[in-house]
Design a protein around this motif. Sequence first.
Motif, PDB file in Angstrom:
ATOM      1  N   GLN A  83       7.408   1.205  10.626  1.00  0.00           N
ATOM      2  CA  GLN A  83       8.316   0.147  11.026  1.00  0.00           C
ATOM      3  C   GLN A  83       7.971  -1.162  10.316  1.00  0.00           C
ATOM      4  N   LYS A  84       8.998  -1.988  10.098  1.00  0.00           N
ATOM      5  CA  LYS A  84       8.813  -3.225   9.332  1.00  0.00           C
ATOM      6  C   LYS A  84       7.880  -4.210  10.025  1.00  0.00           C
ATOM      7  N   ASP A  85       7.804  -4.153  11.366  1.00  0.00           N
ATOM      8  CA  ASP A  85       6.892  -5.085  12.036  1.00  0.00           C
ATOM      9  C   ASP A  85       5.432  -4.675  11.857  1.00  0.00           C
ATOM     10  N   ARG A  86       5.192  -3.451  11.361  1.00  0.00           N
ATOM     11  CA  ARG A  86       3.831  -3.010  11.067  1.00  0.00           C
ATOM     12  C   ARG A  86       3.550  -2.984   9.558  1.00  0.00           C
ATOM     13  N   LEU A  87       4.617  -2.981   8.760  1.00  0.00           N
ATOM     14  CA  LEU A  87       4.481  -2.963   7.304  1.00  0.00           C
ATOM     15  C   LEU A  87       5.683  -3.694   6.717  1.00  0.00           C
ATOM     16  N   SER A  88       5.463  -4.953   6.353  1.00  0.00           N
ATOM     17  CA  SER A  88       6.555  -5.749   5.793  1.00  0.00           C
ATOM     18  C   SER A  88       6.932  -5.218   4.416  1.00  0.00           C
ATOM     19  N   ASN A  89       8.105  -5.593   3.940  1.00  0.00           N
ATOM     20  CA  ASN A  89       8.490  -5.177   2.598  1.00  0.00           C
ATOM     21  C   ASN A  89       7.527  -5.689   1.521  1.00  0.00           C
ATOM     22  N   PRO A  90       7.077  -6.959   1.580  1.00  0.00           N
ATOM     23  CA  PRO A  90       6.089  -7.392   0.573  1.00  0.00           C
ATOM     24  C   PRO A  90       4.811  -6.540   0.603  1.00  0.00           C
ATOM     25  N   ALA A  91       4.335  -6.192   1.811  1.00  0.00           N
ATOM     26  CA  ALA A  91       3.131  -5.354   1.905  1.00  0.00           C
ATOM     27  C   ALA A  91       3.407  -3.946   1.382  1.00  0.00           C
ATOM     28  N   LEU A  92       4.581  -3.413   1.675  1.00  0.00           N
ATOM     29  CA  LEU A  92       4.977  -2.103   1.156  1.00  0.00           C
ATOM     30  C   LEU A  92       4.966  -2.107  -0.371  1.00  0.00           C
ATOM     31  N   PHE A  93       5.514  -3.152  -0.971  1.00  0.00           N
ATOM     32  CA  PHE A  93       5.585  -3.210  -2.429  1.00  0.00           C
ATOM     33  C   PHE A  93       4.202  -3.386  -3.057  1.00  0.00           C
ATOM     34  N   ARG A  94       3.313  -4.074  -2.355  1.00  0.00           N
ATOM     35  CA  ARG A  94       1.941  -4.162  -2.893  1.00  0.00           C
ATOM     36  C   ARG A  94       1.292  -2.780  -2.928  1.00  0.00           C
ATOM     37  N   ILE A  95       1.544  -1.972  -1.902  1.00  0.00           N
ATOM     38  CA  ILE A  95       1.035  -0.595  -1.899  1.00  0.00           C
ATOM     39  C   ILE A  95       1.612   0.189  -3.077  1.00  0.00           C
ATOM     40  N   CYS A  96       2.917   0.086  -3.255  1.00  0.00           N
ATOM     41  CA  CYS A  96       3.622   0.964  -4.195  1.00  0.00           C
ATOM     42  C   CYS A  96       3.600   0.470  -5.630  1.00  0.00           C
ATOM     43  N   LEU A  97       3.550  -0.835  -5.846  1.00  0.00           N
ATOM     44  CA  LEU A  97       3.646  -1.383  -7.194  1.00  0.00           C
ATOM     45  C   LEU A  97       2.351  -1.991  -7.712  1.00  0.00           C
ATOM     46  N   ASP A  98       1.496  -2.491  -6.826  1.00  0.00           N
ATOM     47  CA  ASP A  98       0.280  -3.174  -7.261  1.00  0.00           C
ATOM     48  C   ASP A  98      -0.972  -2.307  -7.167  1.00  0.00           C
ATOM     49  N   ASN A  99      -1.156  -1.665  -6.010  1.00  0.00           N
ATOM     50  CA  ASN A  99      -2.455  -1.069  -5.722  1.00  0.00           C
ATOM     51  C   ASN A  99      -2.807   0.104  -6.630  1.00  0.00           C
ATOM     52  N   GLY A 100      -1.817   0.900  -6.975  1.00  0.00           N
ATOM     53  CA  GLY A 100      -2.098   2.007  -7.886  1.00  0.00           C
ATOM     54  C   GLY A 100      -2.543   1.513  -9.250  1.00  0.00           C
ATOM     55  N   ARG A 101      -1.894   0.478  -9.733  1.00  0.00           N
ATOM     56  CA  ARG A 101      -2.259  -0.079 -11.035  1.00  0.00           C
ATOM     57  C   ARG A 101      -3.637  -0.731 -10.969  1.00  0.00           C
ATOM     58  N   LYS A 102      -3.968  -1.354  -9.830  1.00  0.00           N
ATOM     59  CA  LYS A 102      -5.303  -1.931  -9.672  1.00  0.00           C
ATOM     60  C   LYS A 102      -6.360  -0.836  -9.661  1.00  0.00           C
ATOM     61  N   THR A 103      -6.053   0.283  -9.003  1.00  0.00           N
ATOM     62  CA  THR A 103      -7.001   1.406  -8.991  1.00  0.00           C
ATOM     63  C   THR A 103      -7.210   1.942 -10.406  1.00  0.00           C
ATOM     64  N   LEU A 104      -6.134   2.031 -11.171  1.00  0.00           N
ATOM     65  CA  LEU A 104      -6.252   2.506 -12.550  1.00  0.00           C
ATOM     66  C   LEU A 104      -6.895   1.474 -13.475  1.00  0.00           C
ATOM     67  N   ASN A 105      -6.910   0.221 -13.053  1.00  0.00           N
ATOM     68  CA  ASN A 105      -7.535  -0.797 -13.894  1.00  0.00           C
ATOM     69  C   ASN A 105      -8.998  -0.480 -14.151  1.00  0.00           C
ATOM     70  N   SER A 106      -9.684   0.047 -13.126  1.00  0.00           N
ATOM     71  CA  SER A 106     -11.108   0.362 -13.284  1.00  0.00           C
ATOM     72  C   SER A 106     -11.332   1.618 -14.105  1.00  0.00           C
ATOM     73  N   ILE A 107     -10.277   2.444 -14.259  1.00  0.00           N
ATOM     74  CA  ILE A 107     -10.402   3.700 -15.005  1.00  0.00           C
ATOM     75  C   ILE A 107      -9.923   3.538 -16.440  1.00  0.00           C
ATOM     76  N   LEU A 108      -8.748   2.897 -16.579  1.00  0.00           N
ATOM     77  CA  LEU A 108      -8.125   2.785 -17.899  1.00  0.00           C
ATOM     78  C   LEU A 108      -7.970   1.361 -18.386  1.00  0.00           C
TER      79      LEU A 108
END
Length: 354
Positions: free
Chosen positions: A282-307
Amino acid sequence: MACVSGLVYHHGEFIEGHLELSEGGARFLKGPGDDALAEGIIIPKLVNCHTHLGDVFIPRPEGGSIREIVAPPDGLKHRMLRRVSEEEQVAAMHGAIARMRRSGLSHFIDFREGGLEGVKRLLNASIGTHVRPVIFGRPSTQAFDEAEVDSLLSVVDGIGVSGIAEWNRGELKELADMARRAGKPFSLHASESMREDIDAILDMRPAFLIHMIEATDSDLEVCASSQTPIVVCPTANSFFGIRAPVERMLEAGVKVCLGTDNAMLATPDILSEMRALRAMVQKDRLSNPALFRICLDNGRKTLNSILGLSAEVGEYGDFLVLDKPLDDPFGQVLEATEEDIHPVSFQKFDGEVR
Protein backbone atom coordinates in the motif's frame (compact mmCIF):
# COMPACT_ATOMS: atom_id res chain seq x y z
CA MET A 1 24.17 19.85 -29.19
CA ALA A 2 21.78 16.91 -29.53
CA CYS A 3 19.61 16.29 -26.48
CA VAL A 4 16.58 14.53 -25.06
CA SER A 5 14.23 16.65 -23.01
CA GLY A 6 11.38 16.35 -20.54
CA LEU A 7 11.11 15.21 -16.94
CA VAL A 8 14.35 13.60 -15.79
CA TYR A 9 14.34 11.09 -12.93
CA HIS A 10 16.80 11.76 -10.11
CA HIS A 11 16.80 9.67 -6.90
CA GLY A 12 13.08 9.56 -6.22
CA GLU A 13 11.95 12.73 -7.97
CA PHE A 14 11.44 14.11 -11.45
CA ILE A 15 13.06 17.37 -12.52
CA GLU A 16 12.30 19.36 -15.65
CA GLY A 17 15.44 19.30 -17.73
CA HIS A 18 17.32 17.69 -20.56
CA LEU A 19 20.29 15.47 -21.26
CA GLU A 20 22.95 16.81 -23.60
CA LEU A 21 24.24 13.85 -25.58
CA SER A 22 27.81 13.22 -26.61
CA GLU A 23 29.94 10.21 -27.43
CA GLY A 24 31.10 10.15 -23.80
CA GLY A 25 27.61 9.94 -22.36
CA ALA A 26 25.02 12.52 -21.34
CA ARG A 27 25.03 15.61 -19.13
CA PHE A 28 21.95 16.70 -17.19
CA LEU A 29 20.92 20.35 -17.39
CA LYS A 30 17.84 21.95 -15.87
CA GLY A 31 15.25 23.44 -18.19
CA PRO A 32 14.03 22.33 -21.62
CA GLY A 33 16.52 21.58 -24.36
CA ASP A 34 16.49 22.94 -27.92
CA ASP A 35 15.77 20.74 -30.94
CA ALA A 36 15.40 17.62 -28.79
CA LEU A 37 15.70 14.24 -30.50
CA ALA A 38 12.94 13.01 -28.20
CA GLU A 39 10.75 14.39 -25.44
CA GLY A 40 9.14 12.52 -22.60
CA ILE A 41 9.88 10.98 -19.22
CA ILE A 42 13.59 10.13 -18.87
CA ILE A 43 14.72 7.38 -16.51
CA PRO A 44 17.85 5.21 -16.15
CA LYS A 45 17.93 1.94 -18.02
CA LEU A 46 16.65 -0.87 -15.85
CA VAL A 47 18.51 -3.48 -13.81
CA ASN A 48 17.05 -6.87 -12.86
CA CYS A 49 18.77 -7.86 -9.63
CA HIS A 50 17.88 -11.56 -9.64
CA THR A 51 17.13 -13.99 -12.44
CA HIS A 52 17.45 -17.67 -13.19
CA LEU A 53 17.25 -17.33 -16.95
CA GLY A 54 18.33 -20.88 -17.65
CA ASP A 55 14.86 -22.30 -16.91
CA VAL A 56 13.04 -20.03 -19.38
CA PHE A 57 12.44 -22.99 -21.72
CA ILE A 58 10.31 -24.79 -19.08
CA PRO A 59 6.52 -24.27 -19.38
CA ARG A 60 5.05 -22.58 -16.32
CA PRO A 61 3.87 -25.30 -13.94
CA GLU A 62 0.28 -25.33 -12.73
CA GLY A 63 1.43 -25.43 -9.13
CA GLY A 64 3.73 -27.00 -6.58
CA SER A 65 5.93 -26.22 -3.60
CA ILE A 66 9.37 -24.60 -3.65
CA ARG A 67 10.96 -28.00 -3.03
CA GLU A 68 8.94 -29.66 -5.79
CA ILE A 69 9.54 -26.96 -8.40
CA VAL A 70 12.90 -25.21 -7.89
CA ALA A 71 14.91 -26.75 -5.03
CA PRO A 72 18.14 -28.58 -5.93
CA PRO A 73 19.01 -31.23 -6.73
CA ASP A 74 15.74 -32.87 -7.85
CA GLY A 75 13.08 -30.18 -8.15
CA LEU A 76 11.30 -30.00 -11.52
CA LYS A 77 13.57 -27.20 -12.70
CA HIS A 78 16.78 -29.12 -12.00
CA ARG A 79 15.50 -32.29 -13.62
CA MET A 80 14.66 -30.32 -16.74
CA LEU A 81 18.01 -28.51 -16.71
CA ARG A 82 19.81 -31.85 -16.76
CA ARG A 83 17.86 -32.92 -19.85
CA VAL A 84 17.76 -29.79 -22.01
CA SER A 85 20.02 -29.56 -25.04
CA GLU A 86 22.45 -26.67 -25.35
CA GLU A 87 20.77 -25.51 -28.56
CA GLU A 88 17.30 -25.35 -27.04
CA GLN A 89 18.41 -23.63 -23.86
CA VAL A 90 20.63 -21.03 -25.55
CA ALA A 91 17.90 -20.15 -28.06
CA ALA A 92 15.32 -19.73 -25.29
CA MET A 93 17.66 -17.56 -23.20
CA HIS A 94 18.62 -15.45 -26.23
CA GLY A 95 14.95 -14.75 -26.91
CA ALA A 96 14.36 -13.79 -23.28
CA ILE A 97 17.35 -11.42 -23.23
CA ALA A 98 16.17 -9.78 -26.45
CA ARG A 99 12.80 -9.17 -24.81
CA MET A 100 14.53 -7.76 -21.73
CA ARG A 101 16.34 -5.23 -23.92
CA ARG A 102 13.12 -4.18 -25.63
CA SER A 103 11.60 -3.53 -22.20
CA GLY A 104 14.44 -1.15 -21.31
CA LEU A 105 16.86 -3.35 -19.38
CA SER A 106 20.64 -2.92 -19.57
CA HIS A 107 21.92 -5.43 -16.94
CA PHE A 108 20.64 -8.48 -15.11
CA ILE A 109 22.20 -10.48 -12.28
CA ASP A 110 21.78 -14.15 -13.08
CA PHE A 111 22.36 -17.03 -10.68
CA ARG A 112 23.75 -19.46 -13.22
CA GLU A 113 23.35 -23.16 -12.60
CA GLY A 114 25.44 -25.81 -14.31
CA GLY A 115 29.02 -24.81 -13.50
CA LEU A 116 31.23 -23.67 -16.37
CA GLU A 117 28.91 -25.16 -18.98
CA GLY A 118 26.02 -23.08 -17.65
CA VAL A 119 28.12 -19.92 -17.78
CA LYS A 120 29.18 -20.65 -21.35
CA ARG A 121 25.57 -21.12 -22.45
CA LEU A 122 24.46 -17.80 -20.94
CA LEU A 123 27.37 -15.94 -22.50
CA ASN A 124 26.52 -17.42 -25.89
CA ALA A 125 22.86 -16.52 -25.41
CA SER A 126 23.72 -12.88 -24.70
CA ILE A 127 25.77 -12.35 -27.87
CA GLY A 128 24.30 -9.54 -29.97
CA THR A 129 21.63 -8.56 -27.45
CA HIS A 130 23.31 -5.37 -26.12
CA VAL A 131 22.33 -6.48 -22.59
CA ARG A 132 25.01 -7.24 -20.01
CA PRO A 133 24.51 -10.45 -18.00
CA VAL A 134 26.14 -10.15 -14.58
CA ILE A 135 26.85 -13.81 -14.01
CA PHE A 136 26.89 -15.27 -10.51
CA GLY A 137 27.98 -18.84 -11.25
CA ARG A 138 28.11 -21.84 -8.97
CA PRO A 139 29.82 -25.24 -8.91
CA SER A 140 28.11 -28.02 -10.84
CA THR A 141 27.23 -29.78 -7.55
CA GLN A 142 26.70 -28.68 -3.94
CA ALA A 143 30.31 -29.49 -3.12
CA PHE A 144 33.53 -27.48 -3.00
CA ASP A 145 36.14 -28.43 -5.56
CA GLU A 146 39.01 -25.94 -5.55
CA ALA A 147 40.05 -26.61 -9.16
CA GLU A 148 36.49 -26.24 -10.44
CA VAL A 149 35.92 -23.07 -8.42
CA ASP A 150 39.21 -21.58 -9.62
CA SER A 151 38.15 -22.15 -13.24
CA LEU A 152 34.70 -20.73 -12.52
CA LEU A 153 36.07 -17.59 -10.90
CA SER A 154 38.12 -16.85 -14.01
CA VAL A 155 34.96 -16.21 -16.04
CA VAL A 156 32.12 -15.17 -13.69
CA ASP A 157 31.29 -11.84 -12.07
CA GLY A 158 30.48 -13.50 -8.74
CA ILE A 159 29.25 -16.66 -7.02
CA GLY A 160 25.55 -17.23 -6.28
CA VAL A 161 24.29 -20.40 -4.58
CA SER A 162 20.93 -21.79 -3.60
CA GLY A 163 21.32 -21.45 0.18
CA ILE A 164 23.05 -22.73 3.29
CA ALA A 165 20.71 -25.73 3.73
CA GLU A 166 21.96 -27.49 0.59
CA TRP A 167 25.65 -27.18 1.50
CA ASN A 168 28.09 -28.43 4.08
CA ARG A 169 28.69 -25.28 6.12
CA GLY A 170 32.47 -25.54 6.05
CA GLU A 171 32.61 -26.12 2.28
CA LEU A 172 30.25 -23.22 1.64
CA LYS A 173 32.51 -20.96 3.72
CA GLU A 174 35.49 -22.12 1.66
CA LEU A 175 33.59 -21.22 -1.51
CA ALA A 176 32.62 -17.78 -0.22
CA ASP A 177 36.15 -17.05 1.01
CA MET A 178 37.72 -18.15 -2.27
CA ALA A 179 35.36 -15.85 -4.20
CA ARG A 180 36.34 -12.87 -2.08
CA ARG A 181 40.05 -13.62 -2.43
CA ALA A 182 39.50 -13.48 -6.18
CA GLY A 183 37.80 -10.10 -5.78
CA LYS A 184 34.37 -11.54 -6.70
CA PRO A 185 31.16 -11.03 -4.68
CA PHE A 186 29.28 -13.93 -3.10
CA SER A 187 25.51 -14.15 -2.69
CA LEU A 188 22.84 -16.67 -1.76
CA HIS A 189 19.13 -17.28 -1.24
CA ALA A 190 18.13 -16.97 2.41
CA SER A 191 15.09 -17.72 4.59
CA GLU A 192 12.89 -18.35 1.54
CA SER A 193 10.55 -21.08 2.83
CA MET A 194 11.77 -21.32 6.44
CA ARG A 195 13.79 -19.07 8.71
CA GLU A 196 17.54 -19.75 8.59
CA ASP A 197 20.29 -18.68 10.96
CA ILE A 198 21.11 -15.09 10.01
CA ASP A 199 24.49 -15.25 11.77
CA ALA A 200 25.49 -18.27 9.69
CA ILE A 201 24.28 -16.54 6.54
CA LEU A 202 26.12 -13.28 7.21
CA ASP A 203 29.23 -15.23 8.21
CA MET A 204 29.54 -15.85 4.46
CA ARG A 205 29.78 -12.05 4.02
CA PRO A 206 27.29 -11.91 1.13
CA ALA A 207 27.16 -8.88 -1.13
CA PHE A 208 23.36 -9.17 -1.05
CA LEU A 209 20.67 -11.72 -0.15
CA ILE A 210 17.72 -13.09 -2.09
CA HIS A 211 14.18 -13.32 -0.62
CA MET A 212 14.34 -13.32 3.24
CA ILE A 213 10.62 -14.19 3.25
CA GLU A 214 10.72 -15.78 6.72
CA ALA A 215 13.11 -13.26 8.30
CA THR A 216 12.37 -11.93 11.77
CA ASP A 217 12.54 -8.23 12.62
CA SER A 218 15.86 -8.93 14.33
CA ASP A 219 17.20 -10.63 11.18
CA LEU A 220 16.27 -7.60 9.11
CA GLU A 221 17.86 -5.20 11.59
CA VAL A 222 21.12 -7.18 11.37
CA CYS A 223 20.98 -6.98 7.57
CA ALA A 224 20.45 -3.25 7.78
CA SER A 225 23.31 -2.71 10.25
CA SER A 226 25.64 -4.83 8.10
CA GLN A 227 24.50 -2.94 4.98
CA THR A 228 23.44 -6.15 3.25
CA PRO A 229 20.82 -5.44 0.55
CA ILE A 230 17.90 -7.83 0.00
CA VAL A 231 16.42 -8.61 -3.42
CA VAL A 232 12.68 -9.27 -3.52
CA CYS A 233 10.80 -11.04 -6.34
CA PRO A 234 7.04 -10.47 -5.93
CA THR A 235 5.68 -12.30 -8.98
CA ALA A 236 7.69 -15.50 -8.55
CA ASN A 237 6.98 -15.51 -4.82
CA SER A 238 3.26 -15.23 -5.46
CA PHE A 239 3.35 -18.48 -7.46
CA PHE A 240 4.22 -20.25 -4.19
CA GLY A 241 1.75 -18.22 -2.15
CA ILE A 242 4.47 -16.37 -0.25
CA ARG A 243 5.36 -12.69 0.08
CA ALA A 244 8.46 -10.73 1.00
CA PRO A 245 8.00 -8.54 4.12
CA VAL A 246 8.93 -5.39 2.21
CA GLU A 247 7.33 -3.07 4.74
CA ARG A 248 9.37 -4.53 7.62
CA MET A 249 12.52 -4.48 5.51
CA LEU A 250 12.12 -0.75 4.86
CA GLU A 251 11.26 -0.03 8.49
CA ALA A 252 14.45 -1.80 9.54
CA GLY A 253 16.47 0.32 7.11
CA VAL A 254 17.34 -2.45 4.63
CA LYS A 255 18.28 -1.48 1.08
CA VAL A 256 15.68 -3.34 -0.99
CA CYS A 257 16.26 -4.25 -4.65
CA LEU A 258 13.98 -5.82 -7.26
CA GLY A 259 14.34 -9.02 -9.27
CA THR A 260 12.14 -11.49 -11.10
CA ASP A 261 13.70 -14.86 -10.10
CA ASN A 262 12.90 -17.96 -12.19
CA ALA A 263 12.06 -17.15 -15.81
CA MET A 264 9.77 -20.19 -15.88
CA LEU A 265 7.59 -18.43 -13.28
CA ALA A 266 7.88 -14.72 -14.07
CA THR A 267 8.81 -12.74 -17.15
CA PRO A 268 12.16 -10.94 -16.56
CA ASP A 269 10.56 -7.53 -17.23
CA ILE A 270 11.28 -4.99 -14.50
CA LEU A 271 8.56 -2.58 -15.65
CA SER A 272 6.06 -5.38 -15.05
CA GLU A 273 7.68 -6.31 -11.73
CA MET A 274 7.47 -2.68 -10.60
CA ARG A 275 3.72 -2.88 -11.08
CA ALA A 276 3.61 -6.12 -9.10
CA LEU A 277 5.47 -4.50 -6.21
CA ARG A 278 3.24 -1.41 -6.36
CA ALA A 279 0.13 -3.64 -6.19
CA MET A 280 1.59 -5.65 -3.30
CA VAL A 281 2.39 -2.79 -0.92
CA GLN A 282 0.00 0.00 0.00
CA LYS A 283 1.11 3.56 -0.75
CA ASP A 284 1.00 4.58 2.91
CA ARG A 285 3.69 1.95 3.56
CA LEU A 286 5.65 2.49 0.32
CA SER A 287 5.39 5.85 -1.40
CA ASN A 288 5.95 6.14 -5.13
CA PRO A 289 9.32 7.92 -4.63
CA ALA A 290 10.45 5.08 -2.31
CA LEU A 291 9.19 2.49 -4.80
CA PHE A 292 11.19 4.11 -7.60
CA ARG A 293 14.33 4.20 -5.47
CA ILE A 294 13.97 0.43 -5.04
CA CYS A 295 13.34 -0.18 -8.73
CA LEU A 296 15.54 2.43 -10.42
CA ASP A 297 18.31 3.34 -7.97
CA ASN A 298 19.13 0.47 -5.65
CA GLY A 299 19.92 -2.16 -8.24
CA ARG A 300 22.33 0.18 -9.99
CA LYS A 301 23.93 1.06 -6.65
CA THR A 302 24.39 -2.64 -5.91
CA LEU A 303 26.03 -3.11 -9.31
CA ASN A 304 28.23 -0.09 -8.72
CA SER A 305 30.39 -2.14 -6.35
CA ILE A 306 30.61 -4.99 -8.89
CA LEU A 307 30.88 -3.22 -12.24
CA GLY A 308 31.20 0.45 -11.39
CA LEU A 309 27.71 1.09 -12.83
CA SER A 310 26.51 4.58 -11.99
CA ALA A 311 23.08 5.26 -10.54
CA GLU A 312 22.93 8.59 -12.38
CA VAL A 313 20.58 8.81 -15.35
CA GLY A 314 22.46 9.40 -18.58
CA GLU A 315 25.83 8.18 -17.33
CA TYR A 316 27.60 6.61 -20.32
CA GLY A 317 24.46 7.41 -22.36
CA ASP A 318 22.48 4.93 -20.25
CA PHE A 319 18.88 6.21 -20.27
CA LEU A 320 15.36 5.52 -21.48
CA VAL A 321 12.96 8.08 -22.93
CA LEU A 322 9.35 7.08 -22.36
CA ASP A 323 7.00 8.62 -24.91
CA LYS A 324 4.40 9.43 -22.26
CA PRO A 325 2.59 12.58 -21.05
CA LEU A 326 4.49 14.55 -18.42
CA ASP A 327 1.63 14.77 -15.95
CA ASP A 328 1.92 12.30 -13.05
CA PRO A 329 5.32 10.87 -14.09
CA PHE A 330 5.27 8.17 -11.39
CA GLY A 331 1.94 6.86 -12.63
CA GLN A 332 3.00 7.13 -16.26
CA VAL A 333 6.15 5.07 -15.68
CA LEU A 334 4.17 2.44 -13.78
CA GLU A 335 1.85 2.12 -16.77
CA ALA A 336 4.68 2.03 -19.32
CA THR A 337 5.36 -0.91 -21.61
CA GLU A 338 8.06 -1.56 -24.18
CA GLU A 339 5.90 0.17 -26.82
CA ASP A 340 6.35 3.46 -24.92
CA ILE A 341 10.17 3.42 -25.13
CA HIS A 342 11.43 5.92 -27.72
CA PRO A 343 13.89 4.47 -30.28
CA VAL A 344 16.54 7.04 -29.31
CA SER A 345 16.94 5.04 -26.10
CA PHE A 346 18.69 2.31 -28.10
CA GLN A 347 21.15 4.50 -29.98
CA LYS A 348 24.46 6.09 -29.22
CA PHE A 349 24.93 9.73 -30.11
CA ASP A 350 26.75 8.63 -33.27
CA GLY A 351 23.74 6.51 -34.26
CA GLU A 352 25.15 3.11 -33.34
CA VAL A 353 22.94 0.65 -31.51
CA ARG A 354 23.57 0.32 -27.78
